[in-house]
Design a protein around this motif. Structure first.
Motif, PDB file in Angstrom:
ATOM      1  N   ALA A 116      41.192 -55.721   4.063  1.00  0.00           N
ATOM      2  CA  ALA A 116      42.235 -55.207   4.964  1.00  0.00           C
ATOM      3  C   ALA A 116      42.268 -55.451   6.280  1.00  0.00           C
ATOM      4  O   ALA A 116      43.378 -55.616   6.914  1.00  0.00           O
ATOM      5  N   ILE A 117      41.286 -55.947   6.776  1.00  0.00           N
ATOM      6  CA  ILE A 117      41.114 -56.295   7.974  1.00  0.00           C
ATOM      7  C   ILE A 117      41.021 -57.932   8.317  1.00  0.00           C
ATOM      8  O   ILE A 117      41.110 -58.605   9.291  1.00  0.00           O
ATOM      9  N   TYR A 118      40.661 -58.778   7.378  1.00  0.00           N
ATOM     10  CA  TYR A 118      40.430 -59.988   7.394  1.00  0.00           C
ATOM     11  C   TYR A 118      41.938 -60.661   7.803  1.00  0.00           C
ATOM     12  O   TYR A 118      42.936 -60.413   7.254  1.00  0.00           O
ATOM     13  N   MET A 119      41.902 -61.462   8.885  1.00  0.00           N
ATOM     14  CA  MET A 119      43.289 -62.046   9.297  1.00  0.00           C
ATOM     15  C   MET A 119      44.425 -61.113   9.293  1.00  0.00           C
ATOM     16  O   MET A 119      45.479 -61.415   8.869  1.00  0.00           O
ATOM     17  N   LEU A 145      29.708 -44.555   8.916  1.00  0.00           N
ATOM     18  CA  LEU A 145      29.534 -45.091  10.328  1.00  0.00           C
ATOM     19  C   LEU A 145      28.290 -44.204  10.885  1.00  0.00           C
ATOM     20  O   LEU A 145      28.561 -42.920  10.977  1.00  0.00           O
ATOM     21  N   ASP A 146      27.087 -44.617  10.858  1.00  0.00           N
ATOM     22  CA  ASP A 146      25.970 -43.729  10.993  1.00  0.00           C
ATOM     23  C   ASP A 146      25.892 -42.810  10.068  1.00  0.00           C
ATOM     24  O   ASP A 146      26.145 -42.849   8.973  1.00  0.00           O
ATOM     25  N   ALA A 147      25.935 -41.407  10.415  1.00  0.00           N
ATOM     26  CA  ALA A 147      25.771 -40.456   9.408  1.00  0.00           C
ATOM     27  C   ALA A 147      27.316 -40.002   8.783  1.00  0.00           C
ATOM     28  O   ALA A 147      27.325 -38.996   7.976  1.00  0.00           O
ATOM     29  N   TYR A 148      28.196 -40.756   9.327  1.00  0.00           N
ATOM     30  CA  TYR A 148      29.547 -40.317   9.073  1.00  0.00           C
ATOM     31  C   TYR A 148      30.186 -40.614   7.992  1.00  0.00           C
ATOM     32  O   TYR A 148      30.476 -42.165   8.013  1.00  0.00           O
ATOM     33  N   LYS A 149      30.377 -40.271   7.018  1.00  0.00           N
ATOM     34  CA  LYS A 149      30.671 -40.929   5.721  1.00  0.00           C
ATOM     35  C   LYS A 149      32.360 -41.410   5.594  1.00  0.00           C
ATOM     36  O   LYS A 149      33.263 -40.379   6.131  1.00  0.00           O
ATOM     37  N   ASN A 150      32.583 -42.711   5.339  1.00  0.00           N
ATOM     38  CA  ASN A 150      34.055 -42.990   5.280  1.00  0.00           C
ATOM     39  C   ASN A 150      34.654 -42.878   6.687  1.00  0.00           C
ATOM     40  O   ASN A 150      35.911 -42.659   6.682  1.00  0.00           O
ATOM     41  N   MET A 151      33.878 -43.073   7.659  1.00  0.00           N
ATOM     42  CA  MET A 151      34.481 -42.782   9.112  1.00  0.00           C
ATOM     43  C   MET A 151      35.357 -44.039   9.559  1.00  0.00           C
ATOM     44  O   MET A 151      36.295 -43.811  10.215  1.00  0.00           O
ATOM     45  N   VAL A 152      35.162 -45.193   9.100  1.00  0.00           N
ATOM     46  CA  VAL A 152      36.046 -46.308   9.381  1.00  0.00           C
ATOM     47  C   VAL A 152      36.546 -46.988   8.382  1.00  0.00           C
ATOM     48  O   VAL A 152      35.715 -47.327   7.259  1.00  0.00           O
ATOM     49  N   GLY A 153      37.798 -46.871   8.374  1.00  0.00           N
ATOM     50  CA  GLY A 153      38.565 -47.280   7.178  1.00  0.00           C
ATOM     51  C   GLY A 153      39.967 -47.851   7.302  1.00  0.00           C
ATOM     52  O   GLY A 153      40.437 -47.756   8.311  1.00  0.00           O
TER      53      GLY A 153
END
Ligand code: GLY
Length: 367
Positions: free
Chosen positions: A119-122, A150-158
């Motif tokens: 999703a993020i490459y190029m 992200l740390d203890a946050y599940k699926n926080m970045v996506g």
């Protein structure tokens, strides 16, 4: 029997889910997407790459200009930005360009991480999901959710990243250890509970065939789960409404996953979360005592936990408040009206969640 389900959006076909019993049709499917002569990065993990990456690499070498494998250490602990950075560096080293593509070969963690890299490459390249675990085949490979913790946050970045194809080889289920296999059954039961009472009855009636991993039964079960997920994600691809129903059991389930430092598998935590949510539904008068106990006890034949020891119930409640979904405008709790019918409820209180968690705390009489 191999089968195909097509996911449509705005009445246009977006991608196929192919349910096969080997990898043989993958090269032709890849060529059919116009990927001939392109580079393929097979992203996998230390459990799955040794089993299938070579076979897929060999199959695709006749179609692609280059096929390489990037593998990371298996497990939820790898689902983070460090792993993503390491994978992206390998894409650069292999001179991947915007027209090349990723094959996400593995279970739920691989699908999420590899899908997110794509999703993020190029600013985004294509991805084919090749799920090898039951959990990924029935749920996470379909619908385009990708991301990391992200740390203890599940699926926080996506990101939502729709695959170009989901290709599953149900023979890969034979290599799953028992815990991994039954973890997937947590998500299978969830579909029956939230949206399909007759499927729920079917699962129970096929208990022995499922235990034996009978190929035809598993194919039928997976196809049915994918059709359930299809109905939901076609209606609500970005979880603005009904897609949240798929989170039945997940609010408390995710909190337990975190509290137990990911020692329990996702589907095991989902099963515990489903029991707690069914209990809250029962306490609200939506389910009868018999219905609640039947729902609870039906996880047992599928070797899923219905109680858990060594937890701090209050801490679990706190963890539900720091969940991504809670930060995103309050908890949308999923409750049951009956088997086969779930609904979203934003009024579930801290006390009710605490009661639900206490219900699944291990006691001599509920084990
Ligand atoms: N696994 C839940 C969803 O895809 O929405």
């Amino acid at each position: 029997m191999p089968s195909t389900i097509t996911i449509n959006m705005n009445k246009k076909p977006i991608y196929d889910i192919r349910i096969e019993n080997d990898f043989k049709a993958l090269p032709e499917a890849v060529a059919g997407l116009g990927f001939e002569g392109k580079r393929a990065a097979i992203v996998s993990d230390s459990n799955v790459a040794p089993l299938y990456a070579d076979e897929i690499k060999t199959l695709l070498e006749g179609v692609c200009s280059e096929v390489f494998v990037v593998s990371f250490e298996a497990g939820e602990k790898s689902k983070n930005m460090d792993t993503v950075t390491t994978i992206l560096r390998q894409f650069v080293e292999h001179k991947m360009n915007r027209h090349d593509f990723v094959i996400a070969l593995g279970g739920g963690v691989v699908g999420d991480v590899a899908g997110f890299c794509a999703a993020i490459y190029m600013r985004g390249i294509d991805v084919i999901q090749v799920p090898t675990s039951l959990l990924a085949q029935v749920d996470s490979s379909v619908g385009g959710k990708t991301g990391v913790d992200l740390d203890a946050y599940k699926n926080m970045v996506g990101a939502f990243k729709m695959p170009r194809l989901v290709y599953m080889n149900t023979a890969t289920l034979k290599s799953l250890d028992a815990r991994q296999f039954y973890s997937g059954m947590g998500e299978v039961m969830k579909y029956g509970l939230i949206m399909d009472a007759s499927f729920y009855e079917w699962i129970i009636s096929k208990m022995y065939e499922i235990h034996d991993r009978d190929a035809d039964t598993l194919e039928e079960m997976i196809a049915h789960c994918c059709a359930c997920k299809q109905r939901i994600v076609e209606r609500d691809p970005h979880e603005e409404g009904d897609r949240a129903l798929l989170n039945f059991g997940h609010t408390i389930g995710h909190a337990i996953e975190k509290a137990k430092n990911f020692e329990l598998l996702h589907g095991e935590c989902v099963a515990l979360g489903c029991v707690a949510a069914a209990y809250i539904s029962f306490k609200r008068g939506k389910l009868s005592t018999e219905e609640y106990y039947e729902i609870r006890d039906m996880f047992v034949p599928f070797k899923l936990p219905i109680s858990i020891d060594d937890i701090d119930a209050q801490n679990i409640v706190e963890l539900t408040r720091s969940d991504k979904k809670a930060l995103d405008g309050g908890i949308k709790f999923i409750l049951l009206k009956r088997v086969g019918k779930a609904y979203i409820d934003t009024s579930v209180t801290r006390e009710e969640i605490l009661e639900g968690v206490k219900e699944i705390e291990y006691r001599e009489d509920n084990e």
